[in-house]
Design an enzyme around this catalytic site. Structure first.
Site, mmCIF file in Angstrom:
data_model
loop_
_atom_site.group_PDB
_atom_site.id
_atom_site.type_symbol
_atom_site.label_atom_id
_atom_site.label_comp_id
_atom_site.label_asym_id
_atom_site.label_seq_id
_atom_site.Cartn_x
_atom_site.Cartn_y
_atom_site.Cartn_z
ATOM 1 N N GLN A 246 22.788 -72.885 -42.075
ATOM 2 C CA GLN A 246 22.959 -72.730 -40.635
ATOM 3 C C GLN A 246 21.802 -71.883 -40.110
ATOM 4 O OE1 GLN A 246 25.491 -73.950 -38.611
ATOM 5 N NE2 GLN A 246 24.400 -73.135 -36.844
ATOM 6 N N SER B 18 15.381 -69.013 -39.324
ATOM 7 C CA SER B 18 14.544 -69.125 -40.527
ATOM 8 C C SER B 18 14.840 -68.042 -41.549
ATOM 9 C CB SER B 18 13.051 -69.118 -40.160
ATOM 10 O OG SER B 18 12.738 -70.207 -39.309
ATOM 11 N N ARG B 19 16.038 -67.537 -41.540
ATOM 12 C CA ARG B 19 16.498 -66.530 -42.489
ATOM 13 C C ARG B 19 15.770 -65.190 -42.347
ATOM 14 N NH1 ARG B 19 20.102 -69.521 -42.567
ATOM 15 N NH2 ARG B 19 21.267 -70.345 -44.331
ATOM 16 N N LEU B 20 15.091 -64.968 -41.221
ATOM 17 C CA LEU B 20 14.456 -63.675 -40.962
ATOM 18 C C LEU B 20 15.442 -62.794 -40.205
ATOM 19 C CD1 LEU B 20 10.840 -64.843 -40.042
ATOM 20 C CD2 LEU B 20 11.652 -63.865 -42.196
#
Length: 215
Positions: free
Chosen positions: A11, A192-194
């Site tokens: 997600q 973006s998982r940041l």
């Protein structure tokens, strides 16, 4: 051995950001801000939290419990003192609480030391519960092996018959625990998982140090 159907589940989080300049100086105050937003968002059971405990030799276990109150003294929940978690809390008072509010793309992780709540607090909450819940707490030898569900149902029937004229009192084996935080981390999902991660730890001057962690 990777199952690609599972590995491809992901997600992308885009709802909000978490900035050092905008958070409260105290983690309980910051938790209160996020708590109010969780309540206003009408999340289902926002007080559900994972409680992680471990034995004296470090063997961990975790389960979902319900937060019942929080303030500057800590985070309060109730359970059976003779359950598995009760025994582990007696052996090792260091615990972790984890809230996951999926709809807000947020997590809160709290590490600290647990202690039993005052008896008056446990009495007050126990007597505020529905009678059925009180009887259930007395009837269940939580975490112990039992011969079958009929064992519990028979105990409940006996207790209901015994308390037709008066509500049951809190048993000595049931009550509250308070987790005093020593570390609190707020996690806000980002694209973006940041992700944004801010960690509060004591600063040695009766305040808190706020640090950003890499996602």
């Amino acid at each position: 051995m990777i199952n690609q159907k599972i590995a491809d589940l992901r997600q992308d989080y885009r709802l909000a950001t978490l900035n050092e300049r905008e958070v409260a100086a105290d983690p309980v105050q910051q938790f209160s801000h996020w708590w109010q937003e969780a309540i206003q968002s009408e999340l289902e059971e926002p007080n559900a939290m994972t409680l992680a405990t471990s034995t004296a030799n470090g063997r961990p276990s975790a389960r979902i419990v319900l937060l019942k109150s929080f303030d500057e003294n800590g985070f309060l929940f109730f359970t059976n003192y003779e359950s598995r978690k009760g025994h582990e809390l007696a052996e090792n008072p260091y615990v972790t609480l984890l809230f996951f509010w999926k709809e807000l793309e947020r997590q809160v992780r709290i590490e600290g030391i647990v202690s039993k709540a005052p008896e008056a607090v446990s009495d007050e909450y126990f007597h505020s519960r529905p009678v059925g819940s009180r009887i259930g707490a007395i009837a269940s030898p939580q975490s112990q092996v039992i011969p079958g569900r009929a064992f519990l149902e028979e105990k409940v029937k006996m207790l209901e018959a015994a308390h037709l004229q008066h509500a049951p009192e809190r048993p000595a084996h049931w009550g509250g625990y308070v987790v005093k935080p020593e570390m609190v981390e707020f996690w806000q999902g980002r694209s973006s998982r940041l992700h944004d991660r801010l960690r509060y730890t004591p600063d040695g001057r009766q305040g808190w140090k706020i640090e950003r962690l890499a996602p």
